[in-house]
Design a protein around this motif. Sequence first.
Motif, PDB file in Angstrom:
ATOM      1  N   PRO A 163       1.298  -5.171   4.588  1.00 24.77           N
ATOM      2  CA  PRO A 163       0.421  -5.914   5.491  1.00 24.77           C
ATOM      3  C   PRO A 163       0.969  -7.327   5.717  1.00 24.77           C
ATOM      4  O   PRO A 163       1.303  -8.027   4.768  1.00 24.77           O
ATOM      5  CB  PRO A 163      -0.912  -5.982   4.737  1.00 24.77           C
ATOM      6  CG  PRO A 163      -0.774  -5.042   3.583  1.00 24.77           C
ATOM      7  CD  PRO A 163       0.677  -4.939   3.288  1.00 24.77           C
ATOM      8  N   GLU A 169       3.133   0.618   3.157  1.00 27.34           N
ATOM      9  CA  GLU A 169       2.650  -0.256   4.199  1.00 27.34           C
ATOM     10  C   GLU A 169       2.688  -1.682   3.667  1.00 27.34           C
ATOM     11  O   GLU A 169       2.210  -1.957   2.567  1.00 27.34           O
ATOM     12  CB  GLU A 169       1.208   0.146   4.500  1.00 27.34           C
ATOM     13  CG  GLU A 169       0.835   0.002   5.928  1.00 27.34           C
ATOM     14  CD  GLU A 169      -0.560   0.561   6.148  1.00 27.34           C
ATOM     15  OE1 GLU A 169      -0.663   1.771   6.392  1.00 27.34           O
ATOM     16  OE2 GLU A 169      -1.513  -0.210   6.032  1.00 27.34           O
ATOM     17  N   LYS A 202       0.843  -1.193   0.000  1.00 26.89           N
ATOM     18  CA  LYS A 202       0.000   0.000   0.000  1.00 26.89           C
ATOM     19  C   LYS A 202       0.879   1.244   0.000  1.00 26.89           C
ATOM     20  O   LYS A 202       1.883   1.305   0.700  1.00 26.89           O
ATOM     21  CB  LYS A 202      -0.897  -0.006   1.239  1.00 26.89           C
ATOM     22  CG  LYS A 202      -2.023  -1.019   1.075  1.00 26.89           C
ATOM     23  CD  LYS A 202      -2.960  -0.992   2.238  1.00 26.89           C
ATOM     24  CE  LYS A 202      -4.051  -2.032   2.008  1.00 26.89           C
ATOM     25  NZ  LYS A 202      -4.588  -2.506   3.295  1.00 26.89           N
ATOM     26  N   LEU A 237       4.701   7.068   2.210  1.00 29.80           N
ATOM     27  CA  LEU A 237       4.754   6.003   3.213  1.00 29.80           C
ATOM     28  C   LEU A 237       4.281   4.727   2.541  1.00 29.80           C
ATOM     29  O   LEU A 237       3.294   4.739   1.788  1.00 29.80           O
ATOM     30  CB  LEU A 237       3.811   6.324   4.371  1.00 29.80           C
ATOM     31  CG  LEU A 237       4.317   7.243   5.476  1.00 29.80           C
ATOM     32  CD1 LEU A 237       3.202   7.408   6.518  1.00 29.80           C
ATOM     33  CD2 LEU A 237       5.580   6.678   6.124  1.00 29.80           C
ATOM     34  N   SER A 259       0.723  -4.281  10.187  1.00 27.08           N
ATOM     35  CA  SER A 259       1.529  -4.041   9.007  1.00 27.08           C
ATOM     36  C   SER A 259       2.777  -3.247   9.353  1.00 27.08           C
ATOM     37  O   SER A 259       2.848  -2.588  10.393  1.00 27.08           O
ATOM     38  CB  SER A 259       0.724  -3.298   7.942  1.00 27.08           C
ATOM     39  OG  SER A 259       0.407  -2.014   8.415  1.00 27.08           O
ATOM     40  N   GLN A 310       5.257  -0.240   8.441  1.00 28.04           N
ATOM     41  CA  GLN A 310       5.204   1.008   7.711  1.00 28.04           C
ATOM     42  C   GLN A 310       6.619   1.530   7.505  1.00 28.04           C
ATOM     43  O   GLN A 310       7.431   1.483   8.425  1.00 28.04           O
ATOM     44  CB  GLN A 310       4.389   2.019   8.495  1.00 28.04           C
ATOM     45  CG  GLN A 310       3.558   2.902   7.599  1.00 28.04           C
ATOM     46  CD  GLN A 310       2.572   3.714   8.400  1.00 28.04           C
ATOM     47  OE1 GLN A 310       2.808   4.014   9.581  1.00 28.04           O
ATOM     48  NE2 GLN A 310       1.478   4.084   7.783  1.00 28.04           N
ATOM     49  N   LYS A 335      -1.803   4.861   9.317  1.00 26.66           N
ATOM     50  CA  LYS A 335      -1.712   3.413   9.202  1.00 26.66           C
ATOM     51  C   LYS A 335      -3.115   2.849   9.002  1.00 26.66           C
ATOM     52  O   LYS A 335      -4.043   3.211   9.728  1.00 26.66           O
ATOM     53  CB  LYS A 335      -1.127   2.878  10.504  1.00 26.66           C
ATOM     54  CG  LYS A 335      -0.158   1.756  10.317  1.00 26.66           C
ATOM     55  CD  LYS A 335       0.382   1.330  11.693  1.00 26.66           C
ATOM     56  CE  LYS A 335       1.483   0.335  11.500  1.00 26.66           C
ATOM     57  NZ  LYS A 335       2.015  -0.168  12.751  1.00 26.66           N
ATOM     58  N   THR A 336      -3.282   1.980   8.010  1.00 24.56           N
ATOM     59  CA  THR A 336      -4.624   1.464   7.760  1.00 24.56           C
ATOM     60  C   THR A 336      -4.863   0.138   8.446  1.00 24.56           C
ATOM     61  O   THR A 336      -5.962  -0.157   8.867  1.00 24.56           O
ATOM     62  CB  THR A 336      -4.893   1.326   6.265  1.00 24.56           C
ATOM     63  OG1 THR A 336      -3.816   0.588   5.688  1.00 24.56           O
ATOM     64  CG2 THR A 336      -5.024   2.663   5.583  1.00 24.56           C
TER      65      THR A 336
END
Lengths: 364, 275
Positions: free
Chosen positions: A355, A353, A291, A351, A304, A306, A299-300
């Motif tokens: 997962p 990410e 991502k 950024l 995960s 980052q 952060k989603t």
Amino acid sequence: MRKNVAVDIQQVTKIYGTGNAAVTAVNNVTLQIYDNEFLTLLGPSGCGKTTLLRMIAGFEDMTKGHINLFGEEIEDLPPNQRPVNTVFQHYALFPHLSVYENVAFGLRRLKKSEAEIDHRCKEVLALTQMEALAERRPSQMSGGQQQRVALARALAPNPKVLLLDEPLSALDLKLRQAMRDELKQLQQKTGITFIFVTHDQEEALAMSDRIVVISEGKVQQVGTPQAVYEAPANRFVANFIGEANMLEASCKTTGKNMTFTLVGGGTLKISTPDVAAGDAVTIMIRPEKVKVLAKTGKKTTPSSLQMEAKVIEQTYLGSVTHLDLACDGQTLKACINQGAHASFATGDEVLIEIPADNCRVLRS
Amino acid sequence: MASPHRKSKFRPIWDFPGFGGLSVGFFAFLYVPILVLVAYSFNGSKFAMVWSEFSWRWYLKLLENDDIHSAAINSLIVAFFAAPAATIMATLAALVMVRGGPFRSRAFTAGLITLPLMVPEIVTAVATLIFFALLNINLGLINIILAHTVFCIPFAYMPIRAALEAMDPGLEVAAQDLYADRWDAFRYVTLPLLTPGIMSGFMLAFVISIDDFIITLMVAGAGSTTLPVYIYSMIRTGVTPEVNAVSTLLLAVSVILVSVYWLLSSANRKGEAIG
């Protein structure tokens, strides 16, 4: 449901030449191919996939091992006594015979009656949509038409197994894509086991029930297209099918959720059964699972990793955009959907990410 | 198409000065003597080199000459036996050399088959004569047929081998895949595709046999004179217009044979292209 084994390949090895010049083309391959299955032998050129196919057809002798066809040993039978037919890479249509006679060739050698030959020829020519050109010579047809005739010719004797040796490689892209769907439908209509050899991973993913990934004469992985793409067994499979980001890491703790520390820093918690603490491993993640967020993004997903990164190149491909990202001294690939995210420009600080759920741990 | 206004980097060959004249000279040198021979075969004069009027006279005279008849028939008999025999052997040799896979002394064998093309014909002729004399083989025309069969093999072999080498071996593999045993694959795939090559080999062997002089002269006994040998004996007693007539007939036979073959094979090609 118990599946019926069509082709049973037991510890088959093929060595060309002797002494120092010996080359192992197929190395101890064991493989069961089921009835009514579309199976693809996928690998780079020279990996032994065509040799394996030719051994099933009977054009090559085996150095070691056995091949059974529906429970019967076939290794001592010459090619003309094996109930399998081949679609050759360059079609190998008989130039002196009409399309109809090409298709009838196998049936005539099997001494079928004229009525039966006529019926069956018309049937397969209809199946491959070639009835209208039955009286043509192969030299008067396009590559795609010749391809269909080669298919019709190989299907006419109703083989137990149909072998296809890179049959689409001589066609142009558009035709190749159309023929993929057609081959798949043909397999489902006829119920014949198809063994398809290709080096094109897209073809393999699009058509197969199962894919056998072969490299250097060895089977690397056998599985459904989803399995080989999403859960590749090793680095070779991960790299050969689709694109992959490889992150070197080491395993820290044992237990259900193991912690992996990346060489470039950062940790990921992934549950994986078959690594022990201290193992050096590679963590694989597909570019479309990476991502990419704006520098200020949140952060989603909790589990995960980052990292900060910089866009070094972007390639616009219509429905998706490919990004090359510099991150901790290595280049990561990301693939983002058009419109779903904000767009990025070359040089942007972002950024990324990773997962944990989408990571796959491979032994180095 | 190159326009005449633009200068192409590669000039067509006919742009070079003198090219036209040179080629005309070349073809004239090749064919004018033959044309003169043909023309003078219709010359009514008794003297070969003086033109008087158009006449079938020498052809009619040929019809009455029994020696020429028997010589012509001998030539045809020899060619009709020697050319097919040589063609069959050449076909078998080509199949072994091209499709037989590797075997020991393969390159040596390949050389051996075509070597007679390089051996001076007079050497072959003397050797054949001595061979027959030593074994005391004295069978008249059969001697000539044997000798012709042997020296025609390499001539028939060359085009057949070339045709076989041009044929995709994958076709025979495909035939085997479609339940043809080796014989069926040969009969239904290899042989039909090789036929034009075999025909070329046959025509070449036939023409070479009809035409041969040196070996035949050595081997032929009394009563088995062939046409070239007879023509030679006619010339020894002076060039008569009759020689022109018989040579013209021989030429006509060759031209007809080659034309028939060419028409047949081009009709075949057209059939493939248009259907």
